[in-house]
Scaffold this motif. Structure first.
Motif, PDB file in Angstrom:
ATOM      1  N   MET A   1       0.825  -1.202   0.000  1.00 53.63           N
ATOM      2  CA  MET A   1       0.000   0.000   0.000  1.00 53.63           C
ATOM      3  C   MET A   1       0.870   1.268   0.000  1.00 53.63           C
ATOM      4  SD  MET A   1      -2.816   0.925   2.873  1.00 53.63           S
ATOM      5  CE  MET A   1      -3.347  -0.760   2.930  1.00 53.63           C
TER       6      MET A   1
ATOM      7  N   ASP B   1      -1.513   6.583   1.528  1.00 61.05           N
ATOM      8  CA  ASP B   1      -2.863   6.068   1.773  1.00 61.05           C
ATOM      9  C   ASP B   1      -3.003   5.348   3.106  1.00 61.05           C
ATOM     10  OD1 ASP B   1      -3.170   6.952  -0.715  1.00 61.05           O
ATOM     11  OD2 ASP B   1      -3.204   4.979  -1.701  1.00 61.05           O
ATOM     12  N   ARG B   2      -1.920   5.182   3.816  1.00 57.94           N
ATOM     13  CA  ARG B   2      -1.991   4.345   5.007  1.00 57.94           C
ATOM     14  C   ARG B   2      -2.548   5.129   6.191  1.00 57.94           C
ATOM     15  NH1 ARG B   2       3.724   1.002   5.007  1.00 57.94           N
ATOM     16  NH2 ARG B   2       3.646   0.431   2.802  1.00 57.94           N
ATOM     17  N   ASP B   3      -3.567   4.630   6.812  1.00 56.09           N
ATOM     18  CA  ASP B   3      -3.902   5.181   8.119  1.00 56.09           C
ATOM     19  C   ASP B   3      -4.279   4.022   9.021  1.00 56.09           C
ATOM     20  OD1 ASP B   3      -6.975   5.221   8.734  1.00 56.09           O
ATOM     21  OD2 ASP B   3      -6.764   5.660   6.585  1.00 56.09           O
TER      22      ASP B   3
ATOM     23  N   ASN C   1      -7.191   1.483   8.804  1.00 56.45           N
ATOM     24  CA  ASN C   1      -7.282   0.549   7.692  1.00 56.45           C
ATOM     25  C   ASN C   1      -7.193  -0.901   8.169  1.00 56.45           C
ATOM     26  OD1 ASN C   1      -6.273  -1.191   5.548  1.00 56.45           O
ATOM     27  ND2 ASN C   1      -6.221   0.716   4.353  1.00 56.45           N
TER      28      ASN C   1
ATOM     29  N   GLU D   1      -6.526  -3.701   6.668  1.00 58.82           N
ATOM     30  CA  GLU D   1      -5.396  -4.484   6.178  1.00 58.82           C
ATOM     31  C   GLU D   1      -4.147  -4.215   7.035  1.00 58.82           C
ATOM     32  OE1 GLU D   1      -4.509  -3.917   2.008  1.00 58.82           O
ATOM     33  OE2 GLU D   1      -2.542  -4.853   2.326  1.00 58.82           O
TER      34      GLU D   1
ATOM     35  N   ASP E   1      -4.163  -3.041  10.019  1.00 59.48           N
ATOM     36  CA  ASP E   1      -4.440  -3.526  11.366  1.00 59.48           C
ATOM     37  C   ASP E   1      -4.111  -5.012  11.459  1.00 59.48           C
ATOM     38  OD1 ASP E   1      -5.364  -2.849  13.950  1.00 59.48           O
ATOM     39  OD2 ASP E   1      -7.158  -4.077  13.549  1.00 59.48           O
TER      40      ASP E   1
END
Ligand SMILES: Nc1ncnc2c1ncn2[C@@H]1O[C@H](COP(=O)(O)OP(=O)(O)O)[C@@H](O)[C@H]1O
Ligand SMILES: [Mg+2]
Lengths: 273, 255
Positions: B218, B222-224, B227, B229, B231
Motif C-alpha cells: 500500500m 494512503d496508510r492510516d 485501515n 489491512e 491492522d
C-alpha cells in the motif's frame, strides 16, 4: 458495577503539601562576594583602631592600603609586579598549553594513554618546589628556571583535567561526526575540543591558582624583584604592613585570574547558559 | 543504489548478538527492522552504515550513489546527536563545510532543508532552546542536507511523546512522498513499522536472526491506522513478536 472509590475525606483536615524541593543550585550575585570582603576589612579596621586587635598581630587595613599607595607612587610596585606577571604568564601559558595538548593526546590515542597516564600519576604528587634546585641546575639561576617550575606545576593538573574532560565527551557526538564522514581533524577540533572545554576550563582554574603559589615560592627562593621577593623581605623584617600589602596583591592577582577565566567561560560556553 | 546484507553474524566477546542475517535494501523503499529490545537492531544498523564491522559476513553496496550525494549513508540517531555548542544552522553548516561546501551554496542548502522540516524561524536557535520534536527535525534536516542515498534511522521517534511522534511521522511520510528516499528504519513500535515500512523485517530475540519478512504494498500516503489491512498486519507482527519479547524478558533475568 463501577470501580471502587475511596469515600471522600470530608472531615479530615486539609493542609498544604510540605515543600521539599529547591536548593542545590547556587547562583552568585556579585555584591555578596564584595560584601564579604568589605565586612572583613571593616571589622579588622575597627578592631585595630578600637585596640582589641593588637597592631603586632594584625596590621591596620588602612595602613596596608597606604603602603600600597606608596608602593605605587614610588614606582616599586611595577618593579616587582612586572617580573612576577611575566613569570606567571610565560610559565602558566607554557604549562597550560602543553598540558592541554598532552591531555588531548592521552584522551585520543591508546599508546599515549598507556605510556603517559602512569607517568603523570607519578609526577602529580611531587611538591614541585622541591625540584627548584634541579631546575636551577638545568636552566640556570635566571628566569628560565622559574618559568620551568611554574610551567611544570601547571602542567600536571591541566593534563589530568583535560584527559578526564576528553573522556567525558559524549561518544554519540563523535559517532555522529564519523557517520557524516567528517575528517579526523574536524572531529577533534569541532567536536572533541568544544565538548571537553568546560572540564578544561575548570581544570585551568585550579592550575593557575597553583601557578601563583609556585610563583611566590620560586621568587622567595631566589629573585631580586617580584612579589614573592617583596613579601620575603617584608617578612624577614617583620614589617607586617608590607607583608600584607604583598599578600593583598597576590589575592588580587588570584581574583583577577579567576575573573578572566570566568569571562572566557562566558564567551566559550555561552551555549550552556 | 541498493544495499545487500550478506549472512551477517556478530558476537561481542562471548555474547552472540546476530546470526546469519541476509537482507536486500532496494532503492527508494523503506525497510523497517523490528524486534525485541537487545536483539541487535542498533548493532545491525551500525554495520549497514560502516560504523562497526561484523565478525562474519558483509554489507555490500550495489551501484554507485548519485553523484550529488555528499554522504551516501547517513544516520538519524535516537538521541538526536546535535552539537549543543552550535546553533541549528551551525550544526548543518559544520558538516557541509567539512565536505567543502561553503558560502552561497551552503546557504541555499540550509535554507532548503530547514524549510522542508519547517524550521526556518529557528535557524539561529541553540539546541537547548528546542523541544525534543524540533531537535529531531533538526537532525533530519541535517541528514537531508547531505543528500543521502540511504537514510539509517535508529528509533528516531522513541525519545518523543506520542503526539510529537505522530506529527513527525506525518512529516516523514510527506518528505518521502515528495521525493522517495531509501531508508532503514529501526523501531520497536509496530504501528510505526506498518505506517512507514514497505518491507518489515522481524528479528528474533538475541541472537537476532530474521524471523519473517512482511511486505506491505500500500502507498505510504494512503496508510492510516484505521485501515483493516494494516491492522491485520500489525496484529500479525505483534503475534510474531510477543512470544519472542516474553522469552527475551525472562532471559534478561538469568543473565
Ligand atoms: N559495544 C558493545 N559491546 C558489548 N556488547 C554490546 C555492545 N553493543 C551492544 N551490545 C550488546 O548487544 C546486544 C544487542 O544490542 P543492540 O544492538 O543495542 O540491541 P537493540 O538495538 O536491538 O535493542 C545487547 O545485548 C547489548 O548488550
Ligand atoms: Mg537499539
Amino acid at each position: 458495577m463501577t470501580d471502587a472509590t475511596f469515600p471522600p475525606a470530608a472531615e479530615a483536615e486539609a493542609r498544604p503539601v510540605r515543600f521539599r524541593g529547591g536548593g542545590f543550585r547556587p547562583s552568585s550575585p556579585r555584591w555578596v562576594g564584595a560584601l564579604v570582603f568589605v565586612v572583613l576589612i571593616a571589622f579588622l579596621e575597627w578592631g585595630t583602631r578600637a585596640g582589641f586587635i593588637s597592631n603586632l598581630t594584625m596590621p591596620r587595613p588602612s595602613d596596608v592600603f597606604a603602603t600600597l599607595v606608596d608602593l605605587a607612587r614610588s614606582g616599586m610596585l611595577w618593579t616587582h609586579l612586572v617580573p612576577s606577571l611575566t613569570r606567571l604568564l610565560v610559565g602558566g601559558a607554557i604549562g597550560a598549553f602543553v598540558g592541554i595538548a598532552v591531555g588531548v593526546m592521552i584522551g585520543l590515542f591508546s599508546v599515549v594513554r598507556a605510556g603517559l597516564v602512569p607517568l603523570v600519576a607519578a609526577l602529580f604528587p611531587i611538591p614541585k618546589i622541591a625540584l627548584l634546585p634541579l631546575f636551577v641546575i638545568w636552566f640556570g639561576i635566571d628566569e628560565a628556571s622559574k618559568y620551568a617550575l611554574i610551567a611544570f606545576g601547571t602542567f600536571t593538573p591541566t593534563v589530568v583535567a583535560t584527559y578526564g574532560a576528553v573522556d567525558n565527551v559524549d561518544r554519540t557526538l563523535i559517532r555522529m561526526g564519523q557517520s557524516f564522514s567528517l575528517s579526523w581533524s574536524t572531529i577533534v577540533l569541532r567536536i572533541v575540543l568544544p565538548g571537553a572545554m568546560p572540564g578544561i576550563l575548570s581544570g585551568l582554574r585550579v592550575s593557575l591558582a597553583i601557578a601563583i603559589i609556585l610563583l611566590v615560592a620560586a621568587e622567595m627562593l631566589g629573585a631580586e624583584y617580584g612579589i614573592g621577593a617583596y613579601i620575603l623581605q617584608a617578612g624577614s623584617l617583620y614589617d607586617l604592613e608590607r607583608l600584607f600589602a604583598g599578600v593583598a596583591i597576590l589575592s588580587l592577582l588570584g581574583v583577577l585570574m579567576s575573573g578572566t577565566i570566568g569571562v572566557i567561560e562566558k564567551r566559550l560556553l555561552g551555549w550552556r547558559a | 543504489m541498493d544495499l545487500r546484507l550478506e549472512s551477517i553474524s556478530h558476537r561481542y566477546d562471548d555474547v552472540e548478538v546476530l546470526r546469519d542475517i541476509s537482507l536486500d535494501i532496494p532503492a527508494g523503499r523503506i525497510v523497517c527492522i523490528v524486534g525485541p529490545s537487545g536483539c541487535g537492531k542498533s548493532t545491525l544498523l551500525r554495520f549497514i552504515g560502516g560504523l562497526e564491522r561484523p565478525t562474519e559476513g558483509q554489507v555490500v553496496q550495489i551501484g554507485a550513489p548519485p553523484a550529488d550525494s555528499i554522504n551516501p549513508l547517513t544516520y538519524v540517531f535516537q538521541d538526536f546527536a546535535l552539537l549543543p555548542w552550535r546553533s541549528v544552522e551551525g550544526n548543518i553548516s559544520l558538516i557541509l563545510s567539512d565536505h567543502g561546501i561553503r558560502g552561497r551554496k551552503a546557504e541555499s542548502i540550509i535554507a532548503d532543508v530547514l524549510a522542508r522540516t519547517k524550521l526556518s524561524e529557528f535557524r539561529k536557535a541553540w539546541p537547548r532552546q528546542l523541544s525534543g520534536g524540533m531537535k529531531q527535525r533538526v537532525a533530519i534536516a541535517r541528514a537531508l542536507a547531505v543528500n543521502p542515498a540511504v537514510l539509517l534511522m535508529d528509533e528516531p521517534l522513541s525519545a518523543l511523546d506520542s503526539q510529537t511522534r505522530e506529527l513527525l511521522m506525518d512529516d516523514l511520510i510527506a518528505l518521502w512522498t515528495r521525493q522517495p528516499f531509501t531508508a532503514v528504519y529501526v523501531t520497536h513500535n509496530l504501528a510505526e513499522a506498518v505506517r512507514l515500512g514497505h518491507r518489515i523485517v522481524v528479528l528474533s530475540r538475541r541472537p537476532g536472526a530474521v524471523n519473517e519478512i512482511v511486505e506491505i504494498d500500500m502507498p505510504l500516503a494512503d496508510r492510516d491506522l484505521a485501515n483493516p489491512e494494516l491492522d491485520a498486519k500489525q496484529k500479525h507482527l505483534w503475534h510474531l513478536m510477543r512470544a519472542e519479547a516474553e522469552a527475551a524478558d525472562k532471559e534478561l533475568v538469568h543473565d
